[in-house]
Structures are given as C-alpha cells and as structure tokens.
Write a protein that holds these residues in place. Structure first.
Motif, PDB file in Angstrom:
ATOM      1  N   UNK A 380       0.684  -1.220  -0.070  1.00  0.00           N
ATOM      2  CA  UNK A 380       0.030   0.090   0.042  1.00  0.00           C
ATOM      3  C   UNK A 380       0.884   1.282  -0.034  1.00  0.00           C
ATOM      4  N   UNK A 381       2.044   1.142   0.607  1.00  0.00           N
ATOM      5  CA  UNK A 381       2.966   2.331   0.604  1.00  0.00           C
ATOM      6  C   UNK A 381       3.567   2.434  -0.886  1.00  0.00           C
ATOM      7  N   UNK A 382       3.558   1.770  -1.313  1.00  0.00           N
ATOM      8  CA  UNK A 382       4.341   1.667  -3.004  1.00  0.00           C
ATOM      9  C   UNK A 382       3.269   2.356  -3.598  1.00  0.00           C
ATOM     10  N   UNK A 383       1.767   1.989  -3.373  1.00  0.00           N
ATOM     11  CA  UNK A 383       0.695   2.298  -4.305  1.00  0.00           C
ATOM     12  C   UNK A 383       0.652   3.838  -4.054  1.00  0.00           C
ATOM     13  N   UNK A 384       0.918   4.277  -2.836  1.00  0.00           N
ATOM     14  CA  UNK A 384       0.610   5.658  -2.571  1.00  0.00           C
ATOM     15  C   UNK A 384       1.865   6.438  -3.058  1.00  0.00           C
ATOM     16  N   UNK A 385       2.924   5.842  -2.877  1.00  0.00           N
ATOM     17  CA  UNK A 385       4.387   6.648  -3.543  1.00  0.00           C
ATOM     18  C   UNK A 385       4.178   6.844  -5.156  1.00  0.00           C
ATOM     19  N   UNK A 386       3.694   5.809  -5.884  1.00  0.00           N
ATOM     20  CA  UNK A 386       3.534   5.975  -7.199  1.00  0.00           C
ATOM     21  C   UNK A 386       2.267   6.742  -7.804  1.00  0.00           C
ATOM     22  N   UNK A 387       1.352   6.978  -6.843  1.00  0.00           N
ATOM     23  CA  UNK A 387       0.145   7.656  -7.455  1.00  0.00           C
ATOM     24  C   UNK A 387       0.388   9.114  -7.861  1.00  0.00           C
ATOM     25  N   UNK A 388      -0.067   9.257  -9.177  1.00  0.00           N
ATOM     26  CA  UNK A 388       0.035  10.648  -9.725  1.00  0.00           C
ATOM     27  C   UNK A 388       1.635  11.098  -9.895  1.00  0.00           C
ATOM     28  N   UNK A 389       2.341  10.391  -9.564  1.00  0.00           N
ATOM     29  CA  UNK A 389       3.859  10.564  -9.802  1.00  0.00           C
ATOM     30  C   UNK A 389       4.469  10.212 -11.051  1.00  0.00           C
ATOM     31  N   UNK A 390       5.520  11.176 -11.635  1.00  0.00           N
ATOM     32  CA  UNK A 390       6.067  10.836 -12.882  1.00  0.00           C
ATOM     33  C   UNK A 390       7.608  11.121 -12.938  1.00  0.00           C
ATOM     34  N   UNK A 391       8.285  10.318 -13.865  1.00  0.00           N
ATOM     35  CA  UNK A 391       9.643  10.392 -13.931  1.00  0.00           C
ATOM     36  C   UNK A 391       9.999  10.622 -15.255  1.00  0.00           C
ATOM     37  N   UNK A 392      10.929  11.161 -15.196  1.00  0.00           N
ATOM     38  CA  UNK A 392      11.783  11.876 -16.864  1.00  0.00           C
ATOM     39  C   UNK A 392      12.840  10.890 -16.826  1.00  0.00           C
ATOM     40  N   UNK A 397       9.221  10.759 -20.611  1.00  0.00           N
ATOM     41  CA  UNK A 397       8.336  11.150 -19.321  1.00  0.00           C
ATOM     42  C   UNK A 397       7.533  10.160 -19.194  1.00  0.00           C
ATOM     43  N   UNK A 398       7.358   9.380 -18.184  1.00  0.00           N
ATOM     44  CA  UNK A 398       6.174   8.332 -17.899  1.00  0.00           C
ATOM     45  C   UNK A 398       5.885   8.555 -16.476  1.00  0.00           C
ATOM     46  N   UNK A 399       4.627   8.086 -16.265  1.00  0.00           N
ATOM     47  CA  UNK A 399       4.154   8.024 -14.851  1.00  0.00           C
ATOM     48  C   UNK A 399       4.486   6.643 -14.497  1.00  0.00           C
ATOM     49  N   UNK A 400       4.882   6.874 -12.994  1.00  0.00           N
ATOM     50  CA  UNK A 400       5.759   5.608 -12.412  1.00  0.00           C
ATOM     51  C   UNK A 400       4.748   4.198 -12.354  1.00  0.00           C
ATOM     52  N   UNK A 401       3.254   4.196 -12.668  1.00  0.00           N
ATOM     53  CA  UNK A 401       2.554   3.319 -12.874  1.00  0.00           C
ATOM     54  C   UNK A 401       2.969   2.406 -14.126  1.00  0.00           C
ATOM     55  N   UNK A 402       3.395   3.258 -15.097  1.00  0.00           N
ATOM     56  CA  UNK A 402       3.724   2.810 -16.332  1.00  0.00           C
ATOM     57  C   UNK A 402       4.736   1.531 -16.337  1.00  0.00           C
ATOM     58  N   UNK A 403       5.647   1.350 -15.322  1.00  0.00           N
ATOM     59  CA  UNK A 403       6.592   0.335 -15.118  1.00  0.00           C
ATOM     60  C   UNK A 403       5.912  -0.902 -14.463  1.00  0.00           C
ATOM     61  N   UNK A 404       4.760  -0.658 -14.037  1.00  0.00           N
ATOM     62  CA  UNK A 404       3.906  -1.728 -13.397  1.00  0.00           C
ATOM     63  C   UNK A 404       3.108  -2.639 -14.358  1.00  0.00           C
ATOM     64  N   UNK A 405       3.691  -3.740 -15.055  1.00  0.00           N
ATOM     65  CA  UNK A 405       3.023  -4.214 -16.108  1.00  0.00           C
ATOM     66  C   UNK A 405       2.598  -5.689 -15.830  1.00  0.00           C
ATOM     67  N   UNK A 406       1.647  -6.312 -16.392  1.00  0.00           N
ATOM     68  CA  UNK A 406       1.159  -7.703 -16.377  1.00  0.00           C
ATOM     69  C   UNK A 406       2.191  -8.268 -17.117  1.00  0.00           C
ATOM     70  N   UNK A 407       2.421  -9.561 -16.802  1.00  0.00           N
ATOM     71  CA  UNK A 407       3.573 -10.317 -17.717  1.00  0.00           C
ATOM     72  C   UNK A 407       3.005 -11.639 -18.288  1.00  0.00           C
TER      73      UNK A 407
END
Length: 477
Positions: A380-392, A397-407
């Motif tokens: 839950x802490x990771x979920x809150x930490x990536x909520x609405x956050x972006x990385x260049x 530039x991507x939302x941090x959620x972009x890196x969490x993918x189904x495999x």
C-alpha cells in the motif's frame, strides 16, 4: 439467571492510526501540484515556515548508497515536547542565519525566447474573418453574426438551435440562415455546421461534389453503415459498385470531421512536473529527485529569535511553540515522502534497467509486491508513492505506474503487456489489408511464439491501441 459484573484484563494488539500518521499517509499520496498547494496553504497559515532556497538537488546512483550532496533541512526532533529555544541554539549555523543575497551582476539576462507567443484561437480567427465582411451588413446582422460565432465550440460546431436564437435575439429565420451561410464559408472548411453530416456536406460542396446526388445521399442516409464498412449494403441501395463506394470512402477519409481541431489542439495542454529523473551517466543509471515536487522547508529565523526572548509562560511563546510543532510535523512528513519516492524510483530503475538502455521491448513484468520487497515497505505504501507521480527518463517522461505491467511467459523469459501490444501493432501493420487478421488469428500467432494470450485479451489490447477490428480494416482494392 445469574447476572453479575466482573473485571477482567485482556491483552490484545490493535493498529491505531493517529492523526499525524493519517496526515503523513495523505502527504505521501499527494501529487506534486497537490503538495505544493498544501505547502502554500501551510505557509499562509503558519508564519514560522518558509522555503529553504539553499537546498540543492540530490543525485543518487542506483548502485550506490545515497550521497548527501545537498544542504539538508533542519533535523526536527520527533519528541512532542520540544525545548525549542535549546534546540535552535544547538542548531545555529551559517546556512540558516539569512538568505543569500542575489548578485545583480550574475543575474541571467532576459531574451525574447523567455516569452511565449500569443496563439490565435478559433473564435478570434472567425471574428477576424467576419470583420472583413461586416461592412456589407447591418448593425443587427453584425450583432447576430458575432453571437453565432461565440456559439461555435472548439471543434467548430454551432451548438445552439435556430429556434433559441430567434427567441432570444428576436430575429427571423431568414437572417439567421443568411449569417450561418456566411460563417460556413469561412476557413477552416466545415466550420459552423450543426452536426457531422452537415460538416462533411459543406466540405464536399467545397470540393465540387455538390451536384453528385448519389454521394450526397450516402452522407445523408448511410453514414453509419459507411463507418462500419458495409460497402455491399450501400452499393445495393445506391446502385454503385462496391469499388466505387470504397473509392468514395477514401475521399471521405481526407475530410476533417472536427474543423476546429487544429486550433483547439494548442489549448488545454496538460503539463506534468516530473517528481524525479533517471539519467545515464558514464554507462550507469543515476536517480535525481526534483526539488520542485518535494520542496525543502525550514523555520523562519525571526521566530527563532522571538522564541528566545519570550518568557516561559508567555502567550506569544505558547503560540509559537504550537506553530513549531505543526511545522516540525510537516517538514518531517515531506522528507519522509521524499525518501520513500526516492527509494521506489531507485528500485524501479534497478529492476527495469534494460528498458532505460534498450527500449520497451525489454520492459519486464512488475508488480507492487516486487518493489515493496525491494524497498522493504508495504504494498500500500508503494501504491501511494507512485500515485500521480512521474519520472523523466532517456526514453521519455512516464507515470511511475507505467513500469508496473502484467506479464506473459515466453520460454524462459517474461514479456510485459506493452511488449504484447507492440507485437499486435506490428502484425496489424504488416497484414494483408484485403484479408486482415482477426483477434483469434492474432491470438493463435502469439501462441505459436509461446505467448499464451487469449482472444479477449488481444481485443482489449487492440482497442487500447485504438485499432479497429478486422471487419473495419478490410480494404477492397
């Protein structure tokens, strides 16, 4: 029945969230804009807080321990009853005795590139064209024409009914029709139409198809069938050949269903401020945290001195200490938020290392649980930490959620959902347009490559790529 009262002692464990813990969780989940709004509000309400402009960005190589290269904010004790006068006396240092004065000789010069240009809107462009023909109109017609232009939306459509205009402006239908016809002759072609059908008819008229009754009949009566590629049905109803109907569709594809799009595309553009960046320096990934998204705060020097001179039970001292407690918690929460986001970004950079060097084809499947284990926090802490956050990153530039993918498993390797989408897109681009690939066929091709992707999943990914189904992709030539 025997009723009696007994006193028993039971030992139980409960998780109780204090008010400070709740606020700390909320601050972690805030986006950069929301956090800055909160800070601005706190600064307005709490006079002891101010921005620490001496802070420097933090650079963290992902394979090393964080390097403390910046001026850290004041380490505020977590103890509730703080002797603030003794604390400030022990914390006195040159870096907090005043703000550095700017040197006029080193200030950056301003050039023309510092200023943004004025972009003309669709409404302004239409009013300009109307002013060129307004000299031939009466004052009443000028007023009605300007009113009609103001009723055109960003897509270029007239969004007000004629009967409403007649009632509110007290004009006849003939005047309205005259002015609408004038506006529909403006650039961009098709502007001032009431619906898509009228918009396309105006454009066809401009192209010289005003006398082709069969083509105009297709637009008026078979537009839905036309969009669904029901060429045989249209051909039977109009007496045209299927090839002729298809050729007419190619003409329609050159038209613009939203004439005002080229103007509205420059408006309402959303910008994001990256919470951090990942750069490649000498073959290594380096994480930087953006101080704009996690600004440094400090205690105002004036209130430090005021606290020292005030008496122990003085009303001013009680007020300042109360504000200092609130400021201490805010500074502590922002720093904790900053550290958590930094650790999460470092973990993502390390896990998705190949993506930053190669590209999306090397994006690995990733879950919140994996990052939570690497950072040693709860999911839950990771979920809150990536909520609405972006990385260049070097790849954009991507939302941090972009890196969490189904495999998906392919032999001994794992493929992310983005890789599957890329495979689907490449197959559709290379397909025979006369015999386009169905979702079932694409699923079978993927299974032949050891990727077990169901037909419904293929359909979902195709729709996410905004690609039409095979029935609408079919071409007849």
């Amino acid at each position: 029945m025997n009723l009696k009262f007994d006193l028993n002692i039971n030992q139980t464990q409960k998780l109780i969230l204090t008010q400070e813990m709740r606020q700390s969780i909320e601050i972690l989940q805030l986006t950069a804009i929301e956090l800055n709004s909160l800070i601005e509000k706190e600064i307005m309400e709490n006079p002891v807080i101010e921005f620490n402009e001496n802070a420097i960005k933090e650079v963290v190589p992902i394979n090393e321990e964080p390097v403390k290269e910046e001026v850290r904010p004041e380490e505020v004790p977590s103890k509730e009853d703080v002797r603030w006068d003794e604390y400030f006396q022990s914390m006195e240092s040159s870096e907090y005795r005043g703000q550095t004065q700017s040197n006029p000789d080193t200030e950056e010069e301003y050039g023309f590139e510092k200023y943004s240009s004025q972009v003309q809107t669709l409404n302004e462009y239409l009013h300009f064209q109307f002013s060129l023909v307004a000299q031939t109109l009466s004052d009443k017609e000028k007023f009605v024409g300007e009113y009609l232009i103001d009723c055109i939306d960003d897509n270029g459509y007239l969004i007000i009914a004629d009967n409403y205009i007649r009632a509110i402006l007290e004009v006849d239908e003939e005047m309205i029709g005259k002015l609408v016809e004038i506006i529909q002759g403006f650039d961009p072609v098709g502007v001032g139409a009431r619906d898509v059908e009228e918009c396309l008819l105006i454009q066809l008229h401009q192209m010289g198809y005003e006398d082709d009754e069969v083509y105009l009949d297709i637009i008026k009566n078979y537009l839905a069938e036309f969009a669904d590629n029901q060429f045989k049905r249209i051909a039977q109803a109009t007496g045209l050949l299927v090839e002729e109907v298809y050729e007419f569709k190619e003409i329609i594809k050159t038209l613009e269903p939203k004439p005002g799009r080229k103007f509205s595309c420059s408006e309402g553009v959303s910008y994001v401020i990256p919470d951090g960046s990942i750069e490649i320096v000498e073959g290594e990934l380096v994480v930087k945290i953006n101080d704009v998204c996690a600004p440094r705060l400090k205690i105002n020097g004036y209130y430090k001195s005021l606290l020292k001179t005030s008496k122990k039970n003085d009303e001013t001292r009680v007020y300042i200490e109360k504000k200092l407690d609130s400021a201490a918690f805010l500074i502590r929460s922002i720093e904790q938020r900053r550290d958590t986001i930094k650790k999460v970004i470092q973990a993502i950079a390390e896990y998705q290392c190949d993506f930053f060097f190669e590209g999306v084809e090397n994006l690995r499947p990733l879950t919140l649980k994996t990052i939570a284990e690497l950072v040693d926090v709860h999911e839950s802490t990771v979920s809150r930490a990536i909520h609405g956050k972006y990385i260049q990153t070097p790849k954009g530039t991507f939302a941090l959620k972009f890196f969490f993918k189904r495999g998906f498993t392919q032999g001994e390797e794992d493929r992310s959902s983005d890789v599957i989408k890329r495979f689907i897109k490449e197959m559709i681009e290379a397909e025979d347009k006369k015999k386009p690939l169905s979702d079932q066929k694409i699923s079978e091709i993927l299974k032949a490559q050891n990727l077990d992707v169901a037909r419904r999943t293929v359909a979902k990914y195709r729709e996410a790529l905004m690609i039409q189904p095979s029935s609408k992709r079919k071409e007849y030539r």
